[in-house]
Motif scaffolding. Structure first.
Motif, short mmCIF file in Angstrom:
data_model
loop_
_atom_site.label_atom_id
_atom_site.label_comp_id
_atom_site.label_asym_id
_atom_site.label_seq_id
_atom_site.Cartn_x
_atom_site.Cartn_y
_atom_site.Cartn_z
N GLY A 41 0.80 -1.21 0.00
CA GLY A 41 0.00 0.00 0.00
C GLY A 41 0.83 1.26 0.00
O GLY A 41 2.04 1.23 -0.25
N THR A 42 0.17 2.38 0.33
CA THR A 42 0.79 3.70 0.25
C THR A 42 0.22 4.60 1.34
O THR A 42 -0.96 4.51 1.69
CB THR A 42 0.51 4.35 -1.13
N MET A 43 1.06 5.48 1.87
CA MET A 43 0.60 6.53 2.77
C MET A 43 0.15 7.72 1.93
O MET A 43 0.81 8.09 0.95
CB MET A 43 1.71 6.96 3.72
N VAL A 44 -0.99 8.31 2.30
CA VAL A 44 -1.55 9.40 1.51
C VAL A 44 -1.96 10.55 2.41
O VAL A 44 -2.21 10.38 3.61
CB VAL A 44 -2.78 8.92 0.70
N ALA A 45 -2.03 11.75 1.84
CA ALA A 45 -2.51 12.90 2.59
C ALA A 45 -3.99 12.71 2.91
O ALA A 45 -4.75 12.13 2.12
CB ALA A 45 -2.30 14.17 1.78
N GLY A 46 -4.40 13.21 4.07
CA GLY A 46 -5.81 13.10 4.44
C GLY A 46 -5.97 12.63 5.86
O GLY A 46 -5.00 12.47 6.61
N PRO A 47 -7.22 12.42 6.28
CA PRO A 47 -7.49 12.00 7.66
C PRO A 47 -6.94 10.61 7.94
O PRO A 47 -6.67 9.83 7.00
CB PRO A 47 -9.02 12.03 7.75
N ALA A 48 -6.79 10.29 9.20
CA ALA A 48 -6.22 9.00 9.61
C ALA A 48 -7.24 7.89 9.40
O ALA A 48 -7.96 7.47 10.32
CB ALA A 48 -5.78 9.06 11.08
N ARG A 49 -7.31 7.41 8.18
CA ARG A 49 -8.18 6.32 7.79
C ARG A 49 -7.42 5.37 6.87
O ARG A 49 -6.44 5.76 6.24
CB ARG A 49 -9.42 6.84 7.06
N VAL A 50 -7.89 4.13 6.79
CA VAL A 50 -7.30 3.15 5.89
C VAL A 50 -8.33 2.77 4.84
O VAL A 50 -9.42 2.28 5.16
CB VAL A 50 -6.85 1.88 6.66
N GLN A 51 -7.99 3.01 3.58
CA GLN A 51 -8.84 2.66 2.45
C GLN A 51 -8.32 1.36 1.83
O GLN A 51 -7.16 1.28 1.45
CB GLN A 51 -8.83 3.77 1.40
N VAL A 52 -9.18 0.36 1.78
CA VAL A 52 -8.79 -0.95 1.24
C VAL A 52 -9.40 -1.11 -0.15
O VAL A 52 -10.62 -1.04 -0.32
CB VAL A 52 -9.25 -2.10 2.15
N ALA A 53 -8.55 -1.28 -1.13
CA ALA A 53 -9.02 -1.40 -2.52
C ALA A 53 -9.02 -2.85 -2.96
O ALA A 53 -8.24 -3.65 -2.47
CB ALA A 53 -8.11 -0.58 -3.43
#
Length: 346
Positions: A334-346
């Motif tokens: 995965g990757t770290m992204v800008a934004g709120p502390a949430r985990v998006q699972v694709a």
């Protein structure tokens, strides 16, 4: 001695017996403020893997403790797994272990001394492999068997790797496959094959020594080990520490083959459900994702792998460091992204 089943004494084995993350957060929030000296580089603020205290400009002490109830029935295997798991927190900070102290709680009226001796022997074998002594410890008579270590290590203060330093754009690498909690649940239900047990033992007794190597790679920004809160929970801690979000590519997650088959058939630990109840509102699964994917993401990993956030140009060096210690390079997940502390699972 072969008739003794250690797991019969455990209400929850391995890192699956951790207090749920939501409950733990409430307990810690109620603690009175303590001393925070300037030389305490890592304390309780970011739910990190170990405490770090600076001695001088070149040396800092890393200290941690980890212990749990049996995850397997074989006493020597239990000791090996518990010791490997405890030392993982030292490696996760980029440190080299110096020595350990044993934490021992045993039901003396239920376990023969020979069984207890095998547990201690297993722990000592792992410490010998790590090149450190067990220099002392403490033991008590309790209702459930408990074994683990206090681990003490040393690191250059400039090379400490916490779980809070990730940067947007960092690549996420996982050094071990998932599924340990699922395999342990299968073991308790009599569903685990001999090969599945061998895989479980292989990964839970593989020391995370790559962590000490990672401290020398400039592009490594954050490291944690994946244990009782599952991959999603420990990644979420990394996100909160860095004030970033993360994306996970589910199809790239490494999973022990038999664990994948078991979880697809519905096998999982109770700790997995507790984990989801604690932080599931911060995990976004793909539309229509089956329930077993949630169970895998929240599966408690006893002696799990390192989760590493590093710059894209450091990926090759990180995987080489992992390969040098355990023969396999780990997986980009995965990757770290800008934004709120949430985990998006694709």
């Amino acid at each position: 001695m072969n008739e003794i089943k250690l797991t019969q004494f455990s209400h929850g084995g391995g890192c699956g017996c951790k207090i749920a993350p939501g409950v733990l957060s409430e307990l810690l929030a109620a603690m009175p403020a303590g001393l925070v000296p300037a030389d305490l580089l890592v304390g309780t603020d970011t739910a990190d893997d170990a405490a770090v205290y600076r001695l001088n400009d070149r040396q800092a002490i890393v200290a941690t403790t980890d212990f749990f109830t049996p995850i397997v029935d074989d006493p020597r295997d239990f000791g090996r797994i518990a010791a490997t798991n405890a030392l993982s927190d030292v490696y996760a900070m980029g440190a080299t272990p110096l020595f350990a102290l044993a934490v021992v709680g045993m039901p003396l009226d239920k376990l023969p001394r020979e069984v207890i001796g095998e547990i201690l022997q297993g722990g000592a074998e792992v410490c010998r492999e790590a090149g450190i002594p067990i220099a002392g410890g403490h033991s008590i008579d309790v209702l459930e068997p408990i074994y683990g270590l206090v681990g003490v290590g040393v690191v250059d203060p400039a090379r400490v790797r916490t779980n809070a330093g990730a940067q947007a754009g960092d690549v996420l690498i996982l050094s071990k496959p998932l599924g340990i909690g699922i395999l342990s649940a299968g073991l308790k239900k009599g569903l685990l094959s001999d090969d599945g047990y061998a895989q479980m033992l292989r990964w839970t007794t593989t020391l995370n020594r790559a962590g000490a190597r990672l401290a020398d790679i400039d592009g490594v920004h954050a490291v944690t080990d994946v244990t009782g809160f599952g991959l999603a929970g420990h990644l979420l801690e990394m996100c909160r520490g860095a004030k970033l979000g993360a994306t996970l590519d589910f199809d790239t997650l490494p999973v022990i083959t038999e664990a994948l088959a078991l979880v697809r058939d519905g096998t999982a630990t109770g700790a997995s459900a507790r984990n989801w109840a604690s932080y599931g509102d911060s995990i976004a699964l793909a539309d229509g994702a089956p329930e077993w994917q949630r169970k895998l993401l929240t599966d408690p990993q006893t002696s799990g792998g390192l989760l590493i956030a590093c710059a894209p140009e450091a990926v090759e060096a990180v995987q080489a460091a992992i390969r040098a210690e355990q023969g396999e390079a780990g997986s980009v997940v995965g990757t770290m992204v800008a934004g709120p502390a949430r985990v998006q699972v694709a």
